[in-house]
Scaffold this motif. Sequence first.
Motif, PDB file in Angstrom:
ATOM      1  N   VAL A 153       3.351  -5.633  -2.752  1.00 61.31           N
ATOM      2  CA  VAL A 153       2.928  -5.197  -4.068  1.00 61.31           C
ATOM      3  C   VAL A 153       3.647  -3.949  -4.461  1.00 61.31           C
ATOM      4  O   VAL A 153       3.729  -2.756  -3.683  1.00 61.31           O
ATOM      5  CB  VAL A 153       1.447  -4.923  -3.928  1.00 61.31           C
ATOM      6  CG1 VAL A 153       0.781  -4.452  -5.447  1.00 61.31           C
ATOM      7  CG2 VAL A 153       0.466  -6.016  -3.447  1.00 61.31           C
ATOM      8  N   PHE A 154       4.006  -3.784  -5.606  1.00 63.62           N
ATOM      9  CA  PHE A 154       4.939  -2.683  -6.093  1.00 63.62           C
ATOM     10  C   PHE A 154       4.409  -2.021  -7.212  1.00 63.62           C
ATOM     11  O   PHE A 154       3.535  -2.712  -8.344  1.00 63.62           O
ATOM     12  CB  PHE A 154       6.136  -3.306  -6.736  1.00 63.62           C
ATOM     13  CG  PHE A 154       7.052  -3.983  -5.871  1.00 63.62           C
ATOM     14  CD1 PHE A 154       8.180  -3.282  -4.794  1.00 63.62           C
ATOM     15  CD2 PHE A 154       6.730  -5.351  -5.447  1.00 63.62           C
ATOM     16  CE1 PHE A 154       8.705  -3.921  -4.149  1.00 63.62           C
ATOM     17  CE2 PHE A 154       7.664  -5.927  -4.645  1.00 63.62           C
ATOM     18  CZ  PHE A 154       8.579  -5.366  -3.967  1.00 63.62           C
ATOM     19  N   GLU A 155       3.970  -0.803  -7.125  1.00 64.45           N
ATOM     20  CA  GLU A 155       3.313   0.017  -8.286  1.00 64.45           C
ATOM     21  C   GLU A 155       4.102   0.947  -8.818  1.00 64.45           C
ATOM     22  O   GLU A 155       4.875   1.983  -8.251  1.00 64.45           O
ATOM     23  CB  GLU A 155       2.143   0.790  -7.634  1.00 64.45           C
ATOM     24  CG  GLU A 155       0.947  -0.195  -7.215  1.00 64.45           C
ATOM     25  CD  GLU A 155      -0.222   0.678  -6.593  1.00 64.45           C
ATOM     26  OE1 GLU A 155      -0.008   1.802  -6.478  1.00 64.45           O
ATOM     27  OE2 GLU A 155      -1.053  -0.036  -6.186  1.00 64.45           O
TER      28      GLU A 155
ATOM     29  N   ARG B   3       5.883   3.138  -5.966  1.00 58.38           N
ATOM     30  CA  ARG B   3       5.129   2.705  -4.421  1.00 58.38           C
ATOM     31  C   ARG B   3       4.867   1.470  -3.955  1.00 58.38           C
ATOM     32  O   ARG B   3       4.612   0.442  -4.705  1.00 58.38           O
ATOM     33  CB  ARG B   3       3.534   3.192  -4.716  1.00 58.38           C
ATOM     34  CG  ARG B   3       2.803   3.507  -3.448  1.00 58.38           C
ATOM     35  CD  ARG B   3       1.850   4.484  -3.578  1.00 58.38           C
ATOM     36  NE  ARG B   3       0.546   3.877  -4.532  1.00 58.38           N
ATOM     37  CZ  ARG B   3      -0.466   3.410  -4.068  1.00 58.38           C
ATOM     38  NH1 ARG B   3      -0.542   3.561  -2.658  1.00 58.38           N
ATOM     39  NH2 ARG B   3      -1.374   2.969  -4.827  1.00 58.38           N
ATOM     40  N   VAL B   4       5.341   1.139  -2.902  1.00 60.27           N
ATOM     41  CA  VAL B   4       5.283  -0.093  -2.237  1.00 60.27           C
ATOM     42  C   VAL B   4       4.415  -0.248  -1.156  1.00 60.27           C
ATOM     43  O   VAL B   4       4.364   0.452  -0.330  1.00 60.27           O
ATOM     44  CB  VAL B   4       6.808  -0.634  -1.711  1.00 60.27           C
ATOM     45  CG1 VAL B   4       6.815  -2.103  -1.593  1.00 60.27           C
ATOM     46  CG2 VAL B   4       7.891  -0.399  -2.818  1.00 60.27           C
TER      47      VAL B   4
ATOM     48  N   ARG C 295      18.149   4.170  -4.715  1.00 65.07           N
ATOM     49  CA  ARG C 295      16.926   4.565  -4.309  1.00 65.07           C
ATOM     50  C   ARG C 295      16.905   5.400  -2.961  1.00 65.07           C
ATOM     51  O   ARG C 295      17.887   5.546  -2.330  1.00 65.07           O
ATOM     52  CB  ARG C 295      15.965   3.114  -3.948  1.00 65.07           C
ATOM     53  CG  ARG C 295      16.094   2.812  -2.254  1.00 65.07           C
ATOM     54  CD  ARG C 295      17.217   2.057  -2.209  1.00 65.07           C
ATOM     55  NE  ARG C 295      17.726   1.473  -0.708  1.00 65.07           N
ATOM     56  CZ  ARG C 295      18.276   1.839  -0.006  1.00 65.07           C
ATOM     57  NH1 ARG C 295      19.464   2.251  -0.402  1.00 65.07           N
ATOM     58  NH2 ARG C 295      18.400   1.412   1.555  1.00 65.07           N
ATOM     59  N   THR C 296      15.772   6.337  -2.940  1.00 64.36           N
ATOM     60  CA  THR C 296      15.391   7.360  -2.211  1.00 64.36           C
ATOM     61  C   THR C 296      14.018   7.309  -1.420  1.00 64.36           C
ATOM     62  O   THR C 296      13.241   7.373  -2.446  1.00 64.36           O
ATOM     63  CB  THR C 296      15.885   8.666  -2.722  1.00 64.36           C
ATOM     64  OG1 THR C 296      17.228   8.812  -3.167  1.00 64.36           O
ATOM     65  CG2 THR C 296      15.305   9.675  -1.341  1.00 64.36           C
ATOM     66  N   ARG C 297      14.053   7.094  -0.199  1.00 62.98           N
ATOM     67  CA  ARG C 297      12.539   6.963   0.332  1.00 62.98           C
ATOM     68  C   ARG C 297      11.959   8.302   0.173  1.00 62.98           C
ATOM     69  O   ARG C 297      12.548   9.223   0.839  1.00 62.98           O
ATOM     70  CB  ARG C 297      12.379   6.419   1.480  1.00 62.98           C
ATOM     71  CG  ARG C 297      11.155   6.299   1.778  1.00 62.98           C
ATOM     72  CD  ARG C 297      10.888   5.633   3.318  1.00 62.98           C
ATOM     73  NE  ARG C 297      11.336   4.291   3.590  1.00 62.98           N
ATOM     74  CZ  ARG C 297      11.290   3.517   4.616  1.00 62.98           C
ATOM     75  NH1 ARG C 297      10.793   4.234   5.949  1.00 62.98           N
ATOM     76  NH2 ARG C 297      11.686   2.343   4.735  1.00 62.98           N
TER      77      ARG C 297
ATOM     78  N   LEU D 162       6.647   5.433  -0.822  1.00 65.20           N
ATOM     79  CA  LEU D 162       7.048   6.149  -2.087  1.00 65.20           C
ATOM     80  C   LEU D 162       8.511   6.254  -2.297  1.00 65.20           C
ATOM     81  O   LEU D 162       9.128   6.708  -1.381  1.00 65.20           O
ATOM     82  CB  LEU D 162       6.312   7.320  -2.183  1.00 65.20           C
ATOM     83  CG  LEU D 162       6.480   7.992  -3.743  1.00 65.20           C
ATOM     84  CD1 LEU D 162       5.784   7.025  -4.814  1.00 65.20           C
ATOM     85  CD2 LEU D 162       5.917   9.412  -3.830  1.00 65.20           C
ATOM     86  N   TYR D 163       8.863   5.684  -3.330  1.00 64.00           N
ATOM     87  CA  TYR D 163      10.585   5.689  -3.406  1.00 64.00           C
ATOM     88  C   TYR D 163      10.848   6.369  -4.738  1.00 64.00           C
ATOM     89  O   TYR D 163       9.907   6.305  -5.642  1.00 64.00           O
ATOM     90  CB  TYR D 163      11.206   4.563  -3.694  1.00 64.00           C
ATOM     91  CG  TYR D 163      11.386   3.699  -2.010  1.00 64.00           C
ATOM     92  CD1 TYR D 163      12.425   3.886  -1.750  1.00 64.00           C
ATOM     93  CD2 TYR D 163      10.336   3.099  -1.558  1.00 64.00           C
ATOM     94  CE1 TYR D 163      12.857   3.236  -0.305  1.00 64.00           C
ATOM     95  CE2 TYR D 163      10.603   2.548  -0.371  1.00 64.00           C
ATOM     96  CZ  TYR D 163      11.633   2.361   0.153  1.00 64.00           C
ATOM     97  OH  TYR D 163      11.937   1.945   1.427  1.00 64.00           O
ATOM     98  N   HIS D 164      11.878   7.010  -5.113  1.00 64.14           N
ATOM     99  CA  HIS D 164      12.473   7.299  -6.209  1.00 64.14           C
ATOM    100  C   HIS D 164      13.738   6.247  -6.479  1.00 64.14           C
ATOM    101  O   HIS D 164      14.537   6.037  -5.613  1.00 64.14           O
ATOM    102  CB  HIS D 164      13.056   8.960  -6.289  1.00 64.14           C
ATOM    103  CG  HIS D 164      13.620   9.113  -7.552  1.00 64.14           C
ATOM    104  ND1 HIS D 164      14.894   8.778  -8.013  1.00 64.14           N
ATOM    105  CD2 HIS D 164      13.361   9.663  -8.828  1.00 64.14           C
ATOM    106  CE1 HIS D 164      15.299   9.260  -9.300  1.00 64.14           C
ATOM    107  NE2 HIS D 164      14.178   9.775  -9.887  1.00 64.14           N
ATOM    108  N   VAL D 165      13.580   5.504  -7.640  1.00 62.47           N
ATOM    109  CA  VAL D 165      14.562   4.398  -7.959  1.00 62.47           C
ATOM    110  C   VAL D 165      15.198   4.662  -9.282  1.00 62.47           C
ATOM    111  O   VAL D 165      14.665   4.952  -9.954  1.00 62.47           O
ATOM    112  CB  VAL D 165      13.585   3.170  -7.947  1.00 62.47           C
ATOM    113  CG1 VAL D 165      14.445   1.938  -8.476  1.00 62.47           C
ATOM    114  CG2 VAL D 165      13.005   2.742  -6.593  1.00 62.47           C
TER     115      VAL D 165
END
Length: 227
Positions: A27-29, A46-47, A68-70, A79-82
């Motif tokens: 699930v991707f938020e 957020r995955v 992407r950066t975790r 939580l990632y920055h994409v």
Amino acid sequence: MATIAGVRLPADEVALWETMELLPEAVFEYEPLVASGETHDATFLRVLTVDGSRLDAALEADPSVADRTRLATTDGGWLYHVEWAETVTETFRTLTDCGGSITNMVGREGEWDLRVVFLDRAAFSDAYDCCVEGGLTPAIGSVQDLDVDEGFEPLQTRQSHCTLTPHQREALIAALEHGYFEIPRRTSLDDIAADLGISHQALSERLRRGYDVVVREFCAQAQVDAA
């Protein structure tokens, strides 16, 4: 009068289609860094409910992700920055340049559910036409006008009936209609799965994810009603 619309789009028209194919349980938020305007190239993501190593590999290979950066481990996920590929930012521009502001998005099972705010119904109608002309295929769920005389709770507490995916909704309705929730049960998961043409495991997963969505939304709405 401002209008809030629930909009569903296929993942192959937005982002992360290949990742969702590889990780159907995920699930991707999506939390936009900029809800409207010229910049749509990065976001927090957020995955939930997937293995971290498989997720990293999927995101690395996904053509919709430029980088992407975790950032952190969260409750049940990451939580990632994409940074998105240009095709994704073009889709976001199509949605927002016609007057909408994306407040949140949830992706699962090959689809994205969006919450979009417009200044009024006319802006919403124009944005819908813009999306169709831009090659998107939006499915409209809830549409709500905000009345300045009735008050307004924060957007993150409002729930949209379009959160369930079509597969989850189909599974829950089939289970209800076949008497699976009755005491005693009138059917089994195997019978329902055969009727839907899917495996026992696929049906079980859809029901569990559907339960999770319904219960979370019910509890959130109960909190709003009690406030």
